[in-house]
Design a protein around this motif. Structure first.
Motif, short mmCIF file in Angstrom:
data_model
loop_
_atom_site.label_atom_id
_atom_site.label_comp_id
_atom_site.label_asym_id
_atom_site.label_seq_id
_atom_site.Cartn_x
_atom_site.Cartn_y
_atom_site.Cartn_z
N TYR A 1 0.83 -1.20 0.00
CA TYR A 1 0.00 0.00 0.00
C TYR A 1 0.87 1.25 0.00
CZ TYR A 1 -3.38 3.49 1.44
OH TYR A 1 -4.17 4.62 1.49
N ARG A 2 1.93 1.23 0.77
CA ARG A 2 2.80 2.41 0.87
C ARG A 2 3.54 2.66 -0.43
NH1 ARG A 2 4.66 2.48 7.07
NH2 ARG A 2 2.66 1.84 7.90
N VAL A 3 4.02 1.61 -1.07
CA VAL A 3 4.68 1.77 -2.37
C VAL A 3 3.72 2.41 -3.35
CG1 VAL A 3 5.65 0.53 -4.35
CG2 VAL A 3 6.36 -0.08 -2.03
N LYS A 4 2.51 1.88 -3.43
CA LYS A 4 1.54 2.41 -4.37
C LYS A 4 1.16 3.85 -4.01
CE LYS A 4 -2.83 1.52 -6.66
NZ LYS A 4 -3.93 0.58 -6.84
N LEU B 1 8.69 3.03 4.01
CA LEU B 1 7.91 1.89 3.53
C LEU B 1 7.60 0.90 4.63
CD1 LEU B 1 9.72 1.21 0.14
CD2 LEU B 1 7.71 2.65 0.57
N ILE B 2 8.41 0.89 5.70
CA ILE B 2 8.22 -0.13 6.73
C ILE B 2 7.94 0.42 8.11
CG2 ILE B 2 9.59 -1.86 5.52
CD1 ILE B 2 11.94 -1.16 7.35
N SER B 3 7.88 1.75 8.24
CA SER B 3 7.70 2.36 9.55
C SER B 3 6.29 2.18 10.09
CB SER B 3 8.04 3.84 9.50
OG SER B 3 7.12 4.53 8.69
N ALA C 1 -3.26 6.27 -2.04
CA ALA C 1 -3.59 5.28 -3.07
C ALA C 1 -5.09 5.11 -3.21
CB ALA C 1 -2.94 3.93 -2.74
N ALA C 2 -5.80 5.16 -2.10
CA ALA C 2 -7.24 4.98 -2.14
C ALA C 2 -7.93 6.19 -2.77
CB ALA C 2 -7.78 4.75 -0.73
N GLY D 1 1.26 -7.44 -0.36
CA GLY D 1 1.16 -7.19 1.07
C GLY D 1 2.53 -6.85 1.61
N ASN D 2 3.00 -7.59 2.61
CA ASN D 2 4.30 -7.32 3.20
C ASN D 2 5.37 -8.31 2.76
OD1 ASN D 2 3.82 -4.99 4.70
ND2 ASN D 2 2.89 -6.17 6.35
#
Length: 97
Positions: free
Chosen positions: A13-16, A70-72, A86-87, A48-49
């Protein structure tokens, strides 16, 4: 499908979110990250992850953010103004450099 908060906890989700915020297509991001085509980015955004640290570093560099973006913790992601990007497809967020 889970709620938006659960989704925001995923690297995909964060990448997108960051990619769309920066007005990059999957093809453009793939090129910046050194991939041959957009299928690699599509797989990352739909995984996902489940992504290796090597790929996290590669994508973060291509997006111009630190791997921690991206991972925080989700609260950190929201504080940077990208949650929901993204949404919504919105461009009204702070720029990450």
């Amino acid at each position: 499908m889970g709620n938006l908060r659960d989704e925001e906890d995923t690297i995909a989700y964060r990448v997108k979110s960051i990619r769309t915020y920066k007005n990059l297509t999957q093809e453009e991001l793939a090129g910046l990250a050194g991939y041959n085509d957009k299928s690699s980015i599509s797989k990352i955004e739909n995984s996902g992850n489940e992504i290796s640290l090597k790929k996290i570093n590669r994508i973060a560099k291509a997006l111009g953010v630190s791997p921690s973006e991206l991972i925080s913790d989700t609260a950190d992601f929201r504080a940077n103004g990208l949650a929901g990007t993204a949404a919504k497809g919105s461009q009204n967020f702070l720029e990450i450099t």
